[in-house]
Design a protein around this motif. Structure first.
Motif, PDB file in Angstrom:
ATOM      1  N   MET B 410      37.452  33.305  27.817  1.00  0.00           N
ATOM      2  CA  MET B 410      37.283  32.514  26.599  1.00  0.00           C
ATOM      3  C   MET B 410      36.508  31.222  26.858  1.00  0.00           C
ATOM      4  SD  MET B 410      40.855  32.981  24.555  1.00  0.00           S
ATOM      5  CE  MET B 410      41.882  32.384  25.836  1.00  0.00           C
ATOM      6  N   GLY B 411      36.005  30.990  28.041  1.00  0.00           N
ATOM      7  CA  GLY B 411      35.194  29.793  28.277  1.00  0.00           C
ATOM      8  C   GLY B 411      35.394  29.193  29.643  1.00  0.00           C
ATOM      9  N   GLY B 412      36.604  29.025  30.084  1.00  0.00           N
ATOM     10  CA  GLY B 412      36.793  28.440  31.397  1.00  0.00           C
ATOM     11  C   GLY B 412      38.244  28.360  31.784  1.00  0.00           C
ATOM     12  N   VAL B 413      38.469  28.380  33.097  1.00  0.00           N
ATOM     13  CA  VAL B 413      39.819  28.348  33.622  1.00  0.00           C
ATOM     14  C   VAL B 413      40.379  26.931  33.477  1.00  0.00           C
ATOM     15  CG1 VAL B 413      41.202  28.720  35.696  1.00  0.00           C
ATOM     16  CG2 VAL B 413      39.218  30.180  35.228  1.00  0.00           C
ATOM     17  N   SER B 443      34.135  29.116  40.779  1.00  0.00           N
ATOM     18  CA  SER B 443      33.224  28.475  39.824  1.00  0.00           C
ATOM     19  C   SER B 443      31.850  29.115  39.844  1.00  0.00           C
ATOM     20  CB  SER B 443      33.146  26.971  40.098  1.00  0.00           C
ATOM     21  OG  SER B 443      32.618  26.736  41.393  1.00  0.00           O
ATOM     22  N   SER B 444      31.430  29.654  40.995  1.00  0.00           N
ATOM     23  CA  SER B 444      30.087  30.248  41.030  1.00  0.00           C
ATOM     24  C   SER B 444      30.081  31.667  40.469  1.00  0.00           C
ATOM     25  CB  SER B 444      29.543  30.244  42.459  1.00  0.00           C
ATOM     26  OG  SER B 444      30.327  31.104  43.262  1.00  0.00           O
ATOM     27  N   PRO B 446      32.929  33.563  38.637  1.00  0.00           N
ATOM     28  CA  PRO B 446      34.329  33.658  38.226  1.00  0.00           C
ATOM     29  C   PRO B 446      34.803  35.103  38.081  1.00  0.00           C
ATOM     30  CG  PRO B 446      32.960  32.780  36.443  1.00  0.00           C
ATOM     31  CD  PRO B 446      32.093  32.812  37.676  1.00  0.00           C
ATOM     32  N   GLU B 447      33.996  35.956  37.495  1.00  0.00           N
ATOM     33  CA  GLU B 447      34.453  37.317  37.239  1.00  0.00           C
ATOM     34  C   GLU B 447      34.660  38.060  38.549  1.00  0.00           C
ATOM     35  OE1 GLU B 447      32.307  39.090  33.912  1.00  0.00           O
ATOM     36  OE2 GLU B 447      33.258  41.007  34.425  1.00  0.00           O
ATOM     37  N   GLY B 448      33.655  37.999  39.402  1.00  0.00           N
ATOM     38  CA  GLY B 448      33.749  38.688  40.702  1.00  0.00           C
ATOM     39  C   GLY B 448      34.911  38.158  41.517  1.00  0.00           C
ATOM     40  N   PHE B 449      35.075  36.837  41.469  1.00  0.00           N
ATOM     41  CA  PHE B 449      36.146  36.240  42.258  1.00  0.00           C
ATOM     42  C   PHE B 449      37.510  36.705  41.765  1.00  0.00           C
ATOM     43  CE2 PHE B 449      39.464  33.120  42.882  1.00  0.00           C
ATOM     44  CZ  PHE B 449      39.465  33.052  44.271  1.00  0.00           C
ATOM     45  N   LEU B 450      37.699  36.658  40.461  1.00  0.00           N
ATOM     46  CA  LEU B 450      39.018  37.014  39.937  1.00  0.00           C
ATOM     47  C   LEU B 450      39.368  38.474  40.189  1.00  0.00           C
ATOM     48  CD1 LEU B 450      39.310  34.939  36.640  1.00  0.00           C
ATOM     49  CD2 LEU B 450      40.705  34.742  38.720  1.00  0.00           C
ATOM     50  N   LEU B 451      38.367  39.340  40.135  1.00  0.00           N
ATOM     51  CA  LEU B 451      38.652  40.745  40.444  1.00  0.00           C
ATOM     52  C   LEU B 451      39.086  40.885  41.905  1.00  0.00           C
ATOM     53  CD1 LEU B 451      38.720  43.696  39.533  1.00  0.00           C
ATOM     54  CD2 LEU B 451      36.297  43.882  40.141  1.00  0.00           C
ATOM     55  N   ASP B 452      38.377  40.197  42.793  1.00  0.00           N
ATOM     56  CA  ASP B 452      38.753  40.231  44.211  1.00  0.00           C
ATOM     57  C   ASP B 452      40.122  39.589  44.441  1.00  0.00           C
ATOM     58  OD1 ASP B 452      36.492  41.516  44.928  1.00  0.00           O
ATOM     59  OD2 ASP B 452      35.505  39.787  45.883  1.00  0.00           O
ATOM     60  N   GLU B 453      40.354  38.502  43.753  1.00  0.00           N
ATOM     61  CA  GLU B 453      41.615  37.783  43.938  1.00  0.00           C
ATOM     62  C   GLU B 453      42.793  38.623  43.454  1.00  0.00           C
ATOM     63  OE1 GLU B 453      42.405  35.291  45.635  1.00  0.00           O
ATOM     64  OE2 GLU B 453      44.440  34.894  44.906  1.00  0.00           O
ATOM     65  N   ARG B 454      42.576  39.381  42.387  1.00  0.00           N
ATOM     66  CA  ARG B 454      43.644  40.282  41.930  1.00  0.00           C
ATOM     67  C   ARG B 454      43.973  41.298  43.027  1.00  0.00           C
ATOM     68  NH1 ARG B 454      45.640  40.126  37.007  1.00  0.00           N
ATOM     69  NH2 ARG B 454      46.378  42.278  37.101  1.00  0.00           N
ATOM     70  N   ALA B 455      42.932  41.765  43.733  1.00  0.00           N
ATOM     71  CA  ALA B 455      43.195  42.705  44.829  1.00  0.00           C
ATOM     72  C   ALA B 455      43.969  42.022  45.947  1.00  0.00           C
ATOM     73  CB  ALA B 455      41.877  43.270  45.367  1.00  0.00           C
ATOM     74  N   ARG B 456      43.580  40.810  46.280  1.00  0.00           N
ATOM     75  CA  ARG B 456      44.244  40.115  47.382  1.00  0.00           C
ATOM     76  C   ARG B 456      45.709  39.840  47.088  1.00  0.00           C
ATOM     77  NH1 ARG B 456      38.992  37.558  48.229  1.00  0.00           N
ATOM     78  NH2 ARG B 456      39.440  36.159  46.502  1.00  0.00           N
ATOM     79  N   GLU B 457      45.993  39.475  45.855  1.00  0.00           N
ATOM     80  CA  GLU B 457      47.373  39.138  45.529  1.00  0.00           C
ATOM     81  C   GLU B 457      48.190  40.379  45.140  1.00  0.00           C
ATOM     82  OE1 GLU B 457      49.073  36.385  45.834  1.00  0.00           O
ATOM     83  OE2 GLU B 457      50.895  37.070  44.805  1.00  0.00           O
TER      84      GLU B 457
END
Lengths: 974, 520
Positions: B410-413, B443-444, B446-457
């Motif tokens: 929706m715009g930003g974390v 920040s660079s 966000p989408e790629g990071f969050l997908l990876d972070e979901r895997a990590r957690e």
């Protein structure tokens, strides 16, 4: 001064008659004629008359006077000459039968080391296919009369023992419910094949009826008979697996010399299958006393059988007792039949899983492991993980599986009935019959595995390991039949009308418990448990039969039966099952009577409907029921304050409130004939049978019921076939007789519908689970094909004839290999069956042989399909051997759905060969003795690759190998 | 004697409805069956009286199949077993005839039917003063919750073309129809939404216990909020219309319900994880009383093999099945095969590469789940066959990550979400350097990071397939992993694989159903 009497007894044709009873009236002195019809007796002082009697002949009494030689010629008894055949709720002269009924008696039984009754019958009757369940002592069998008429409901024939229809479901702890009967006690088997014969048994007769009658006492005096045998069973072969050297080579080829897989190899050379098998000695002892004292004919018998299986540890020990009393009272107006059979069987069952394990077990390992890590497992080599704990998914040591499993049972079963047959004093044509039957079995059994059994090893506390389980089963079936029968002859007309009522109750209960080897209570062993089960059902029936015979030539039979079962709802409970048949005894027509060629001939035609309610899966299929979960399937919530909150569960079961009778309509036409003075006799029958509203377990639309598979009435199938039986007395000279018999069966079963509405896209119902991966099936019930047909891919081969892994024919040409490319590559049911038997006697010698051939059936070789993939040689820390078929395929991964594994299984099996010698007139005619030897399962001729082409159900896997058995027997009578 | 034909079951385990449902506790047992429908495979543990016929019982267990379909076709796991249908699962090459596709479907639809029947059976059940807390209505609400959850699973895997039934659908053999608009429609979505709304409403007669007021394993309002949030997070996939704002509303309700992250990440996956303060809803297991060859017993045994010590994980023996892909392992590493994020729980003695699919030791084993307790004790089954470990279906860290994602869409974390992420990392012992790097990546990209972070957690917790589909990365050829599409290096899938086909057996049995057009 001693006088002797000698003479010869001849029949009406002048042929010597052996076995005729010769007795001085009023004494107990007597003898039987020898093979040449001769007898020799010392005449007691008070003797004045001598009596000659023989079944089927008119008794003759001769005044003795001063004669020392009396030759007689016995005349056939017109009333008795005609063979009397047991039929439903009565008996009939063979000549009067309108249905397809075949009967065989002791003289035609298979001979040899036979511990189960059905083996007496194998191959003897056209249309009856008996496949035993393997070579275990007392093994059960699949009996199919004219193929099966059902899909999910039972295809077993109804078995009636001395008037008591027995429950076809198994008895816990008994390999075969028929083992209740000592084969030596059986007098005749009568097989009712078509609906006009079976419909009187209505609801349970769709798959034919086998009526077993046991021997009864008839003659005056006492006759004692002893029969004893000893036999040796030997293994006939092995599944061809890789030798240790072959396996080592292949492992290196597959994984590389330095691989961890190859490092697991041992240095032994073990033939695991040989380790499991043995030559097994068995014995069978029987004694019977029969006779008549006053008004009481009796027969009492005792039998003892101790059979050892060729698979180490397997054994059956059986004691049988049977008593038959048949007194008559009130001038023969009241006939009472008391029949009681009691059996005590103790079994030890070998774990047949060891057979599969022996195929896959690494041949480079030895039976006992070297190193103390194996001490915990009784020294047996065991696949261990890094902690020296057993790898639970590895196969278990086959020898340990046998030696560390004590699976035993003891069964006591009683089958008895009390029958009153009363001819009314004021109206002798009217008879009332009351039959009360009781069948009770009590089984106890269980399995013990010591704490050293690796597959029950407890790694946290070995003393808690092993297992001990126990079951206790009681089954009680009660029967009450009442019939009224009216028989009248008026000139050329003969009537016989029967009406009856039948009530049956089947009750069963079972208690189980299990714990560890130490036998700890649940307080000490949380994994201990108990389970109790009980169920019952009732059948109530009303039935009637009318026979009309005109001039002994034209016969009409009509029956109707109305059956009620507690298994269906009130709306669908009752089924009406009618039949009608007509027979024309052409042989009694003048134009045949004068024929030199045709001696007898009868044409039969019949139609009838029978029902089926014998379903697996519970006795309450129409009722919404709820089942409790056991202790191990509960659900646990956690309360932060109080801890675990454990709830047992309640599951609503799937049900079909509309479930109803499955109905089979049978049309039958047959011809019985005899040629050349009945030197060649036989019959030919053709039938067409349609079953509608099949009781069938089918996938149901998700959401429509509380299950994914439901037993419901859907679909139709048909059977058709031809049966031919020929028996000939090829040679009949003074001292040489040769009989030859052959029967021929053609049967084809086809599913004609499987859905409520016609749906050409409907693939069918998958059945036939196979080993080698969870949840796989290889068979299907599909419209247009036989039930349980094999559904597979068509294998592609390279130019050297080697199957190409994963390469299948794209049969629908859509460019990809999908489920839609599978096709039907055969079915496990034989199309043609031939049974042959011959019997020859020369003077005191006799010789017989019987065998059978099946053609047109296929077998799925699951042994090879699950054990010949290269990548299965080593899995996660353990190795597995392969069958030698791996060289023919070199498949890396299992190709279980390839038609490569569906193989023709035509065969001829020589079931038995017998040679016997009779000593007649021992000790002046007081004793008869006979010595004989047999070979059972003498040889098999087949092109099938596996161990044995005869596989019930068509999926070849872990079959208990059938032994070849040599037997020596002695028979004494006096 | 004709009356003999009217029988009542004499089996002590079997009864008719009026004899079995007699008091509040008996209904509690009926409800327990629906919960157990997620955990075991039938009425005899571990096997012997299966719910589903004609299938391998252990393999037909709900959670086992759900987990396999959420994990094996993704970048998180592969399995080397050769059982029918299994290799196709790890490679995402299944067809409509795949028996595992069939089992998953049957499990979900069976669970729905079971819940329908229970709700029907509670009709008229009212125990008045004997039921002071109105537990009867709570039970109805819990059954509706469990039904909504299975409808969500079915919607997620099969789409809107599945047959629709509720407590008004009769038991018999009439095939139920799918919603009128079939695939592409929104009826199932709306049904789940309205059901969850109702059972969480303060005014409804049938409502769940308040958030965090339920026992561990029991559905309360927090579990329902989380399920609603899951539904909204994926609304665009299911209906074409995103509902991020709604997701945020319900995630905030979850986060404010009073859960807190466990001090030790591993606590959530141990034999005594019922103690975890972080788990919102779990499928509960007990080594003695809830036995199955599926569930966490399957999950833990299947993850152990090769030269690993089974005892170390509180089990008797490994089954050597599922393990990591290199794509998962890399997410915890620095690029030089050195692990830097401690949340990755691997057994690294096996070969790292997934060269041979069928070889368990080709790929690091994942040792996240264990049958050992926090203090190192084994679970309660002395044979160490069946485990005590509950399966965490929803936990707070997931809600944090979902909220961050919804805000990102929706715009930003938000700052709150940033704090939540830091909390997750700190709890996971992620070094401050790595946290800084993670923030930079967020920040660079966000989408790629969050997908990876979901895997990590959340790796191996049964979310991955849904996540990948939502991020548009499941079937794509841009992001591949070992064995995707049947290729050792991975390749793209046809987009139809984003949904499963309806099983051919079901199309056979129900003429009212139509196959998903993409799969025809």
């Amino acid at each position: 001064q001693e006088r002797t009497l000698t003479g010869t007894v001849l029949d009406e044709t002048g042929t010597p008659l052996p076995g005729v009873s010769v007795i001085f009236v009023g004494t107990t002195t007597g003898a039987a004629t020898n093979f040449d019809g001769q007898y020799k007796l010392n005449i007691p002082e008070d003797a004045s008359q001598v009596k000659f009697s023989y079944i089927g002949y008119i008794e003759q009494v001769v005044e003795l006077g001063a004669q020392s030689i009396i030759d007689v010629t016995l005349q056939p008894d017109a009333d008795q000459l005609e063979e009397v055949v047991v039929i439903g709720y009565g008996s009939a002269k063979k000549d009067d039968l309108t249905g397809s009924v075949e009967s065989i008696d002791t003289s035609k039984f298979n001979q040899g080391a036979i511990s189960s009754p059905q083996d007496l019958l194998t191959g003897k009757i056209a249309g009856v296919n008996i496949t035993n369940g393997g070579g275990a002592p007392g093994a059960g069998a699949t009996i199919r009369i004219r193929g099966g008429s059902s899909l999910s409901a039972s295809n077993d024939p109804l078995i009636v023992i001395d008037g008591v229809p027995v429950d076809s479901d198994g008895v816990a702890g008994m390999r075969n419910p028929l083992n209740t009967i000592n084969p030596n006690d059986i007098e005749t088997f009568t097989v009712l094949k078509d609906a006009s014969a079976t419909a009187i048994y209505g609801s349970r007769a769709s798959n034919g009826v086998i009526i077993i009658t046991t021997k009864k006492g008839t003659r005056d005096g006492i006759q004692v008979e002893y029969n004893g045998t000893v036999s040796v069973g030997t293994p006939t072969g092995q599944i061809d697996v890789l030798s240790a050297d072959q396996y080592r080579d292949l492992m290196i080829k597959q994984y590389g010399e330095a691989s961890p897989e190859v490092a697991l190899l041992g240095s032994s050379n073990t033939d695991w299958q040989e380790e499991l098998m043995r030559n097994a000695i068995s014995t069978d002892q029987n004694i019977s006393v029969a006779g008549r004292t006053g008004i009481l004919p009796y027969r009492v018998s005792f039998g003892y059988n101790n059979s050892n299986g060729i698979l180490e540890t397997s054994n059956m020990e059986r004691y049988t007792t049977s008593v038959n009393l048949n007194p008559k009272f009130f001038d023969d107006h009241l006939a009472v039949n008391v029949s009681a059979k009691y059996v005590n069987v103790s079994n030890r069952f070998a774990d047949t899983g060891s057979l599969g394990s022996a195929i896959a077990y690494d041949p480079t390992q030895s039976v006992k492991g070297s190193g103390d890590q194996y001490d915990a497992f009784g020294g047996y080599y065991t696949w261990l993980d890094a902690d020296y704990n057993p790898i639970t998914i590895a196969p278990s040591n086959p020898v340990a599986m046998l030696n560390q499993t004590e699976n035993t049972s003891t069964v006591n079963r009683f089958i008895g009935n009390l029958q009153f047959d009363y001819k009314f004093h004021f109206l002798p044509e009217l008879k009332a019959n009351l039959n009360l039957g009781y069948d009770h079995s009590a089984s106890k059994g269980g399995t013990y595995n010591p704490i050293t059994s690796a597959w029950n090893y407890n790694i946290t506390d070995p003393t808690m390991g092993g297992s001990l389980s126990h079951y206790d089963q009681n089954k009680t079936n009660e029967l009450l039949d009442f019939t009224l029968q009216y028989d009248k002859e008026l000139g050329d007309h003969r009537f016989n009308v029967l009406g009856g009522y039948s009530w049956q109750h089947f009750h069963q209960e079972q208690d189980d418990w299990w714990t560890n080897a130490r036998g700890d209570s649940q307080a000490d062993n949380p994994n201990a448990g108990t389970y109790a089960f009980a169920t019952e059902y009732y059948l109530v029936s009303f039935f009637g039969r009318a026979n009309y015979t005109l001039k002994d030539k034209y016969m009409v039979t009509a029956t109707v039966r109305s059956d009620g079962t507690s298994r269906f709802s009130e709306n669908n409970r009752w089924g009406i099952f009618p039949s009608a048949a007509f027979a024309w005894n052409i042989g009694k027509e003048d134009f045949i009577q004068n024929s030199a060629v045709v001696s007898s001939m009868k044409l039969r035609a019949g139609w009838g409907i029978t029902g089926q309610q014998n379903i697996g899966g519970g006795n309450y299929p129409y009722m919404p029921t709820y089942i409790y979960g056991d202790e191990r399937s509960q659900y646990v919530y956690y309360d932060p304050n109080t801890g675990k909150m454990i709830y047992p569960t309640i599951r609503p079961n799937g049900y079909d409130e509309n479930i109803k009778w499955e109905e089979t309509t049978t049309y039958n036409i047959g011809l019985d004939f005899g040629f050349f003075d009945d030197k060649l006799t036989g019959n030919i029958d053709a039938y067409h049978r349609v079953t509608n509203d099949l009781l069938n377990t089918v996938p149901v639309a998700s959401g429509s019921n509380l299950t994914n598979q439901l037993l419901t009435n859907v679909g139709s199938l048909q059977n058709q076939g031809v049966e031919l039986t020929l028996n000939s007395k090829l040679v009949q000279t003074g001292d040489f007789f040769l009989d030859f018999g052959v029967n021929f069966t053609y049967n084809r079963t086809e599913i004609t519908q499987l859905t409520l509405v016609d749906d050409p896209d409907y693939a069918g119902v998958k059945v036939g689970g196979i080993a080698g991966g969870t949840g796989q099936t290889i068979q299907i019930h599909q419209v247009g094909y036989a039930p349980s047909s094999f559904l597979v891919y068509e294998q592609i081969y390279d130019d050297k004839g080697m199957p190409i892994e994963g390469a299948y024919v794209d049969r629908n040409g859509d460019g990809q290999i999908t489920e839609a490319d599978k096709y039907i590559a055969g079915d496990p049911n034989p199309d043609f069956m031939i049974g042959v038997n011959m019997r020859a006697t020369y003077k005191n010698w006799d010789f017989s042989m019987s065998g059978r051939a099946n053609f047109g059936q296929q077998v799925y070789n699951n042994v090879n399909s699950a054990n010949s993939n290269l990548n299965g040689m080593s899995v996660s820390g353990f190795n597995s051997n392969r069958t030698a078929d791996v060289y023919n395929t070199m498949f890396q991964t299992m190709q279980q759905h390839s038609d490569y594994y569906v193989q023709d299984a035509n065969y001829f099996r020589m079931d038995n060969i017998m040679l016997g010698y009779n000593f007649n007139n021992l000790a002046g005619g007081k004793y008869n003795a006979r010595v004989y030897g047999t070979v059972n399962n003498a040889f098999v001729i087949t092109g099938y690759d596996g161990l044995d082409p005869e596989v019930s159900g068509g999926i070849d896997n872990n079959l208990y190998p059938r032994p070849r058995t040599y037997m020596l027997g002695v028979n004494l009578s006096f | 004697c004709i009356n003999d034909l009217n029988v009542d079951p004499i089996d002590p385990n079997l009864d008719s409805k009026d004899k079995i449902y007699t008091d509040l506790n008996s209904y509690e047992q009926g409800l327990a069956k629906i919960y157990a429908g997620l955990a075991v495979s039938g009425q005899k543990g571990p096997a012997g009286a299966p719910d589903l016929g004609g299938l391998d019982e252990g393999a037909s267990q709900y959670l086992r199949k759900y987990w396999e379909f959420q994990e094996l076709p993704t970048d998180e796991a592969i399995n080397g077993w050769g059982d029918p249908g299994q290799p196709e699962l790890s490679q995402a090459t299944w067809a409509a005839s795949n028996v595992l596709v069939e089992i998953l479907y049957y499990r979900m639809t069976y669970q729905i039917t079971l819940a329908n029947q229970f709700i029907r059976d509670t009709e008229g059940a009212d125990f008045g003063e004997d039921d002071p807390t109105d537990r009867m209505n709570q039970m109805r609400a819990e059954a509706r919750y469990l039904r909504a959850m299975s409808y969500w699973h079915a919607l997620d895997f099969y789409g809107n073309g599945i047959p629709f039934t509720d407590e008004n659908s009769a038991i018999g053999s009439t095939p139920p129809a799918p919603p009128a608009s079939g695939f592409g429609g929104t009826e199932i979505f709306e049904f789940i939404e309205s059901e969850l709304m109702e059972i969480t409403s303060e005014d409804a007669v049938q409502q769940l216990k308040a958030a965090k007021a339920g026992f561990v394993g029991q559905a309360d309002k927090a579990a329902a909020y989380m399920l609603l949030a899951k539904l909204y997070m994926n609304a665009e996939v299911y209906t074409g219309t995103p509902r991020w704002e709604d997701a945020k509303v319900y995630l905030e309700k979850v986060i404010n319900a009073g859960y807190s992250l466990e001090g030790d990440y591993a606590n959530n996956f141990m034999a005594d994880n019922y103690l975890s303060q972080e788990i919102i809803f779990s499928v509960n297991y007990d080594g003695l009383y809830t036995q199955s060859y599926g569930g966490t017993t399957f999950l833990i045994h299947g993850a152990v093999g090769g030269d690993m010590s089974a005892e170390e994980y509180g089990i008797d023996s490994g089954w050597g099945g599922h393990r990591s892909t290199t794509a998962l392992v890399e997410k915890f590493e620095d690029g030089n095969e050195v692990q830097v994020d401690p949340r990755g729980m691997f057994y690294r003695e096996h070969d790292r590469a997934n060269t041979d699919l069928t070889k368990f030791t080709d790929g690091y084993a994942v040792v996240k789940y264990t049958n050992k307790s926090r203090l190192g004790y084994n679970g309660s089954d002395p044979n160490l066959t069946f485990v005590d470990t509950n399966f965490p279906v929803f936990r707070l860290a997931d809600a944090y990550l979902m909220l961050a994602e919804a805000e990102m869409r929706m715009g930003g974390v938000s700052g709150t979400s940033m704090a939540n992420l830091e909390e997750i990392w700190t709890r996971g012992n992620v070094s401050s350097d790595l946290q800084t790097a993670y923030k930079a990546e967020l920040s660079s990209n966000p989408e790629g990071f969050l997908l990876d972070e979901r895997a990590r957690e959340l790796y191996w917790e049964g979310h991955r397939r849904t996540d990948l589909v939502r991020f548009g990365q499941f079937s794509t050829s841009e992001y591949v992993w070992p064995w995707k599409g049947g290729d050792v290096n991975g390749k793209g899938l046809e987009s139809k694989f984003d949904l499963l086909p309806l099983p051919s057996s079901e199309i056979n049995a129900n003429p009212k159903l139509k196959q998903n057009p993409a799969w025809m």
